[in-house]
Design an enzyme around this catalytic site. Structure first.
Site, PDB file in Angstrom:
ATOM      1  N   ASP A 123      43.465 -25.317   1.505  1.00 51.89           N
ATOM      2  CA  ASP A 123      42.130 -25.874   2.022  1.00 51.89           C
ATOM      3  C   ASP A 123      41.455 -26.070   0.638  1.00 51.89           C
ATOM      4  O   ASP A 123      41.625 -25.907  -0.336  1.00 51.89           O
ATOM      5  CB  ASP A 123      41.129 -24.574   2.524  1.00 51.89           C
ATOM      6  CG  ASP A 123      41.495 -23.749   3.588  1.00 51.89           C
ATOM      7  OD1 ASP A 123      40.925 -22.850   3.411  1.00 51.89           O
ATOM      8  OD2 ASP A 123      42.387 -24.105   4.594  1.00 51.89           O
ATOM      9  N   LYS A 144      39.000 -29.063   5.081  1.00 46.41           N
ATOM     10  CA  LYS A 144      38.174 -29.826   6.168  1.00 46.41           C
ATOM     11  C   LYS A 144      36.935 -30.247   5.359  1.00 46.41           C
ATOM     12  O   LYS A 144      35.867 -29.432   5.274  1.00 46.41           O
ATOM     13  CB  LYS A 144      37.499 -28.641   7.273  1.00 46.41           C
ATOM     14  CG  LYS A 144      38.800 -28.146   7.949  1.00 46.41           C
ATOM     15  CD  LYS A 144      38.458 -26.914   8.979  1.00 46.41           C
ATOM     16  CE  LYS A 144      39.686 -26.403   9.261  1.00 46.41           C
ATOM     17  NZ  LYS A 144      39.624 -24.968   9.867  1.00 46.41           N
ATOM     18  N   MET A 255      28.705 -18.642   4.222  1.00 40.58           N
ATOM     19  CA  MET A 255      28.279 -19.931   5.107  1.00 40.58           C
ATOM     20  C   MET A 255      26.825 -19.933   5.544  1.00 40.58           C
ATOM     21  O   MET A 255      26.551 -20.282   6.753  1.00 40.58           O
ATOM     22  CB  MET A 255      29.362 -19.954   6.490  1.00 40.58           C
ATOM     23  CG  MET A 255      30.634 -20.011   5.865  1.00 40.58           C
ATOM     24  SD  MET A 255      31.831 -19.882   7.457  1.00 40.58           S
ATOM     25  CE  MET A 255      31.721 -18.266   7.833  1.00 40.58           C
TER      26      MET A 255
END
Ligand code: SAH
Length: 344
Positions: A123, A144, A255
């Site tokens: 990632d 992503k 996040m």
């Protein structure tokens, strides 16, 4: 012992069965060596031409005792021998926590798993820039990135399982720790469902290490004896705000940039003081690392320019970092003063 030798253009003979030696061959090839192969102790394979005097002989442990005479001959002739482990059981997946992005926060287990991998699915939060130095495996970016075509979680699981079923050693490298908001549990379940052996190597989570990069200890004697790690992916409920505010410990949010205004307002509504210190640490251990310190009442304005990846810290421990920083600055100032007095 760990030695780094420049093998560019050097003749290296790798012994061992095809299956056992594949990773060693790839490793020596990628280090620039001229690789020669001997897959059975009985002799020279097919049309293979062996160097008269290799710079190094790499003996892969393929379970065959017949290599011992060769090792003896090398010893007598003064040719160095490197003993190489054969890759583990065929076709398995290792979920590896890559830490917050600094190479020195990779575990020894992570480094070993990367070295032994045939393919690595990584990632964007994992320390991917340095991967080519850590492994000669095929590297597949399943990160992503906003705006770009994204590989879905199910596709990632499918890719991992398919590669393992083909007999490959698969590493799934993830940022931080695989089991902290990393969907590690789902990836393990996908492997188990497909009958693929899987193991997990824990990593250094950003929840602790990113605050530390800004000098913030998540607990501190007589200041905070607990910390709660929260996902800010979606806004919290009123009840959750109330519980968090009532705990009185450190709150760490991952996040959390997108939902920062809702969180700050929610905690205030739940009774947390507006002067509760708060920090936003962006890009921990990366170029452009930045810390913004404000309090619960002012953070929305202070953090307007902040972006992901970032870790939010809410709690009195933020003051400990400030106090330590001020102390360090004061000591530096004192030393400068003392030095200038001595000079005068
Ligand atoms: N499994 C990871 C977390 C994945 S969720 C772990 O244990 O660290 C992704 C979030 O982690 C990001 O949105 C950010 O909040 C945090 N994060 C990961 N690496 C970071 C870094 N180097 N700097 C700041 N935040 C980071």
């Amino acid at each position: 012992m760990h030695l780094t030798i420049d093998l560019t253009g050097r003749d290296v003979l790798v012994t061992g069965s095809e299956k056992s030696a594949r990773q060693a061959v790839r490793r020596y090839q990628s280090s620039g060596a001229n690789v020669y192969r001997l897959s059975t102790p009985e002799g020279v394979p097919g049309d293979g031409q062996l160097p008269e005097r290799p710079f190094l002989v790499a003996v892969v442990d393929d379970g065959e005792a017949g290599w011992l005479p060769l090792v003896e001959r090398c010893r007598d002739a003064g040719i160095p021998v490197a003993f190489e482990p054969a890759p583990g059981a065929d076709g398995h997946v290792t979920l590896v926590g890559g830490g917050p992005g600094a190479l020195d926060l990779l575990t020894v287990g992570a480094v070993d798993a990367l070295r032994d991998a045939d393919v690595v699915f990584y990632d964007r939060l994992a320390p991917y820039q340095e991967l080519a130095d850590l492994t000669s495996a095929e590297l597949v970016d399943v990160g992503k990135q906003p705006g770009l075509h994204k590989v879905t979680q199910r596709d990632i699981e499918k890719l991992m399982v398919e590669a393992a079923l083909l007999g490959k050693n698969v590493v799934r490298l993830k940022g931080g720790d695989p089991y902290v908001f990393g969907r590690g549990g789902e990836e393990v379940a996908a492997c188990v469902a497909a009958g693929v052996p899987v193991r997990v190597i824990s990593g250094v989570t950003s929840a602790i290490s990113v605050p530390a990069a800004a000098g913030i200890p998540v607990t501190h004697r007589e200041v905070s004896h607990m910390f709660t790690v929260v996902s800010g992916h979606a806004p919290l409920t009123e009840k959750e705000h109330t519980h968090l505010a009532g705990l009185g410990g450190t709150i760490v949010v991952l996040m959390g940039i997108g939902t920062l205004p809702q969180l700050a307002a929610g905690l205030r509504r739940a009774g947390m003081n507006s002067d509760m210190p708060m920090a936003v640490v962006e890009r921990g251990y990366r170029p452009g690392q930045r810390t913004t310190i404000a309090d619960l009442g002012t953070i929305e304005t202070a953090a307007t320019g902040c972006s992901n990846p970032a870790v939010l810290v809410i709690g009195e421990v933020v003051r400990v970092a400030e106090a330590n920083r001020n102390h360090a600055e004061a000591s530096a100032e004192l030393s400068r003063l003392a030095a200038s007095l001595l000079e005068a």
